[in-house]
Design a protein around this motif. Sequence first.
Motif, PDB file in Angstrom:
ATOM      1  N   LEU A   1      53.503 -71.024 -18.663  1.00 19.67           N
ATOM      2  CA  LEU A   1      52.965 -69.896 -18.365  1.00 19.67           C
ATOM      3  C   LEU A   1      53.632 -69.255 -17.062  1.00 19.67           C
ATOM      4  N   THR A   2      53.404 -67.854 -16.950  1.00 21.59           N
ATOM      5  CA  THR A   2      54.200 -67.135 -15.760  1.00 21.59           C
ATOM      6  C   THR A   2      53.248 -67.305 -14.690  1.00 21.59           C
ATOM      7  N   PRO A   3      53.653 -67.670 -13.297  1.00 25.76           N
ATOM      8  CA  PRO A   3      52.657 -67.648 -12.187  1.00 25.76           C
ATOM      9  C   PRO A   3      52.069 -66.305 -12.061  1.00 25.76           C
ATOM     10  N   GLY A   4      50.572 -66.390 -11.765  1.00 24.23           N
ATOM     11  CA  GLY A   4      49.854 -65.411 -11.657  1.00 24.23           C
ATOM     12  C   GLY A   4      49.114 -64.630 -12.896  1.00 24.23           C
ATOM     13  N   SER A   5      49.697 -65.423 -14.172  1.00 22.13           N
ATOM     14  CA  SER A   5      49.254 -64.750 -15.214  1.00 22.13           C
ATOM     15  C   SER A   5      47.822 -64.622 -15.461  1.00 22.13           C
ATOM     16  N   LEU A   6      47.235 -63.667 -16.391  1.00 29.71           N
ATOM     17  CA  LEU A   6      45.945 -63.500 -16.556  1.00 29.71           C
ATOM     18  C   LEU A   6      45.463 -64.359 -17.666  1.00 29.71           C
ATOM     19  N   VAL A   7      44.561 -65.317 -17.826  1.00 32.26           N
ATOM     20  CA  VAL A   7      44.472 -66.119 -18.796  1.00 32.26           C
ATOM     21  C   VAL A   7      42.844 -66.120 -19.441  1.00 32.26           C
ATOM     22  N   ALA A   8      42.913 -66.648 -20.766  1.00 28.68           N
ATOM     23  CA  ALA A   8      41.413 -66.700 -21.206  1.00 28.68           C
ATOM     24  C   ALA A   8      41.217 -68.475 -21.270  1.00 28.68           C
ATOM     25  N   LEU A   9      39.827 -68.756 -20.939  1.00 29.15           N
ATOM     26  CA  LEU A   9      39.381 -69.933 -21.095  1.00 29.15           C
ATOM     27  C   LEU A   9      38.257 -69.844 -21.921  1.00 29.15           C
ATOM     28  N   VAL A  10      38.375 -71.128 -22.887  1.00 30.98           N
ATOM     29  CA  VAL A  10      37.428 -71.567 -24.057  1.00 30.98           C
ATOM     30  C   VAL A  10      36.873 -72.563 -23.885  1.00 30.98           C
ATOM     31  N   GLU A  11      35.712 -72.824 -24.564  1.00 31.72           N
ATOM     32  CA  GLU A  11      34.984 -74.143 -24.763  1.00 31.72           C
ATOM     33  C   GLU A  11      34.134 -74.262 -25.991  1.00 31.72           C
ATOM     34  N   ASP A  12      34.053 -75.321 -26.656  1.00 26.68           N
ATOM     35  CA  ASP A  12      33.213 -75.205 -27.844  1.00 26.68           C
ATOM     36  C   ASP A  12      31.789 -74.980 -27.471  1.00 26.68           C
ATOM     37  N   VAL A  13      30.964 -75.526 -26.738  1.00 18.89           N
ATOM     38  CA  VAL A  13      29.621 -75.584 -26.433  1.00 18.89           C
ATOM     39  C   VAL A  13      29.468 -75.228 -24.835  1.00 18.89           C
ATOM     40  N   VAL A  14      28.431 -74.368 -24.578  1.00 16.78           N
ATOM     41  CA  VAL A  14      28.437 -74.134 -23.024  1.00 16.78           C
ATOM     42  C   VAL A  14      26.951 -74.256 -22.954  1.00 16.78           C
ATOM     43  N   THR A  15      26.173 -75.093 -22.009  1.00 16.81           N
ATOM     44  CA  THR A  15      24.828 -75.376 -21.573  1.00 16.81           C
ATOM     45  C   THR A  15      24.646 -74.880 -20.209  1.00 16.81           C
ATOM     46  N   THR A  16      25.220 -75.613 -19.236  1.00 12.29           N
ATOM     47  CA  THR A  16      24.888 -75.071 -17.692  1.00 12.29           C
ATOM     48  C   THR A  16      26.207 -74.193 -17.266  1.00 12.29           C
ATOM     49  N   GLY A  17      27.332 -74.128 -18.047  1.00 11.35           N
ATOM     50  CA  GLY A  17      28.596 -73.704 -17.515  1.00 11.35           C
ATOM     51  C   GLY A  17      29.568 -74.333 -16.648  1.00 11.35           C
ATOM     52  N   GLY A  18      28.837 -75.771 -16.276  1.00  8.25           N
ATOM     53  CA  GLY A  18      29.462 -76.433 -15.478  1.00  8.25           C
ATOM     54  C   GLY A  18      31.048 -77.011 -15.599  1.00  8.25           C
ATOM     55  N   THR A  19      31.306 -77.068 -16.800  1.00 16.26           N
ATOM     56  CA  THR A  19      32.744 -77.668 -17.000  1.00 16.26           C
ATOM     57  C   THR A  19      33.531 -76.363 -17.179  1.00 16.26           C
ATOM     58  N   LEU A  20      33.112 -75.101 -17.448  1.00 13.00           N
ATOM     59  CA  LEU A  20      34.067 -73.949 -17.545  1.00 13.00           C
ATOM     60  C   LEU A  20      34.093 -73.670 -15.786  1.00 13.00           C
ATOM     61  N   LEU A  21      32.886 -73.802 -15.056  1.00 15.46           N
ATOM     62  CA  LEU A  21      33.231 -73.437 -13.494  1.00 15.46           C
ATOM     63  C   LEU A  21      34.422 -74.211 -12.868  1.00 15.46           C
ATOM     64  N   LYS A  22      34.512 -75.543 -13.111  1.00 13.58           N
ATOM     65  CA  LYS A  22      35.410 -76.475 -12.912  1.00 13.58           C
ATOM     66  C   LYS A  22      36.819 -75.907 -13.343  1.00 13.58           C
ATOM     67  N   VAL A  23      36.736 -75.616 -14.584  1.00 16.49           N
ATOM     68  CA  VAL A  23      38.234 -75.163 -15.174  1.00 16.49           C
ATOM     69  C   VAL A  23      38.544 -73.975 -14.514  1.00 16.49           C
ATOM     70  N   ILE A  24      37.578 -72.945 -14.297  1.00 17.90           N
ATOM     71  CA  ILE A  24      38.037 -71.692 -13.474  1.00 17.90           C
ATOM     72  C   ILE A  24      38.465 -72.138 -12.055  1.00 17.90           C
ATOM     73  N   ASP A  25      37.796 -72.917 -11.421  1.00 14.80           N
ATOM     74  CA  ASP A  25      38.381 -73.288  -9.877  1.00 14.80           C
ATOM     75  C   ASP A  25      39.810 -74.049 -10.184  1.00 14.80           C
ATOM     76  N   ARG A  26      40.000 -74.824 -10.873  1.00 16.41           N
ATOM     77  CA  ARG A  26      41.254 -75.443 -11.248  1.00 16.41           C
ATOM     78  C   ARG A  26      42.349 -74.653 -11.565  1.00 16.41           C
ATOM     79  N   VAL A  27      41.992 -73.617 -12.465  1.00 16.75           N
ATOM     80  CA  VAL A  27      43.079 -72.599 -13.060  1.00 16.75           C
ATOM     81  C   VAL A  27      43.351 -71.914 -11.788  1.00 16.75           C
ATOM     82  N   GLU A  28      42.277 -71.286 -11.074  1.00 21.77           N
ATOM     83  CA  GLU A  28      42.396 -70.184 -10.085  1.00 21.77           C
ATOM     84  C   GLU A  28      43.472 -70.857  -8.866  1.00 21.77           C
ATOM     85  N   ALA A  29      43.056 -72.147  -8.731  1.00 19.77           N
ATOM     86  CA  ALA A  29      43.856 -73.181  -7.475  1.00 19.77           C
ATOM     87  C   ALA A  29      45.422 -73.175  -7.800  1.00 19.77           C
TER      88      ALA A  29
END
Length: 185
Positions: free
Chosen positions: A115-143
């Motif tokens: 990946l190129t630093p600062g890239s715009l990326v897509a995040l995917v998940e098979d099933v979303v209930t509360t969104g908690g997993t994706l919110l963790k991923v967003i935080d880690r990817v942005e960090a």
Amino acid sequence: MDDRAKLKVLLLQKSCRTGTFTLTSGKTSDFYVDGKQTTLDAEGAYLCGRLLYQFIREHSEPLAAVGGMTLGADPLVTAVSLVSFLEHAPIPAFIVRKEAKGHGTGNFIEGKSNLTPGSLVALVEDVVTTGGTLLKVIDRVEAEGFKVGLVATIVDREEGGAAALAARGYPLKAVFTRAQLLAGG
């Protein structure tokens, strides 16, 4: 039958169950989607990859990579990356670890060197209930210095995940909502 209709048949055959289940969120439900039963099936993986790649292609800005939290997203990010290659527009995949690697580089993100630093990326998940997993991923990817441009799932259980993501500024795109998946015809 189009790809979406084929995927719906596979999800209903392989992944959807009724009964009493405890979800990752801790909630109990009478409906369970075991997405990996479809995403680890050859045809299911291909169809998921094609449909998620279509979201990426349709996005208003070019997306440089696709990633998600291990283990649920692993087959999806691989499928999307392979489909992108077959479509002559290859994008790399990356996987976000639940815990930082305890040895070597200590990375949270596998595939980061593609990946190129600062890239715009897509995040995917098979099933979303509360969104908690994706919110963790967003935080880690942005960090790690990347920007999240698209958040997508195969199935939105319609139990607050889309609203939680939208409240943080990340609208959820779903191949199917629970209602669409369970609707006849």
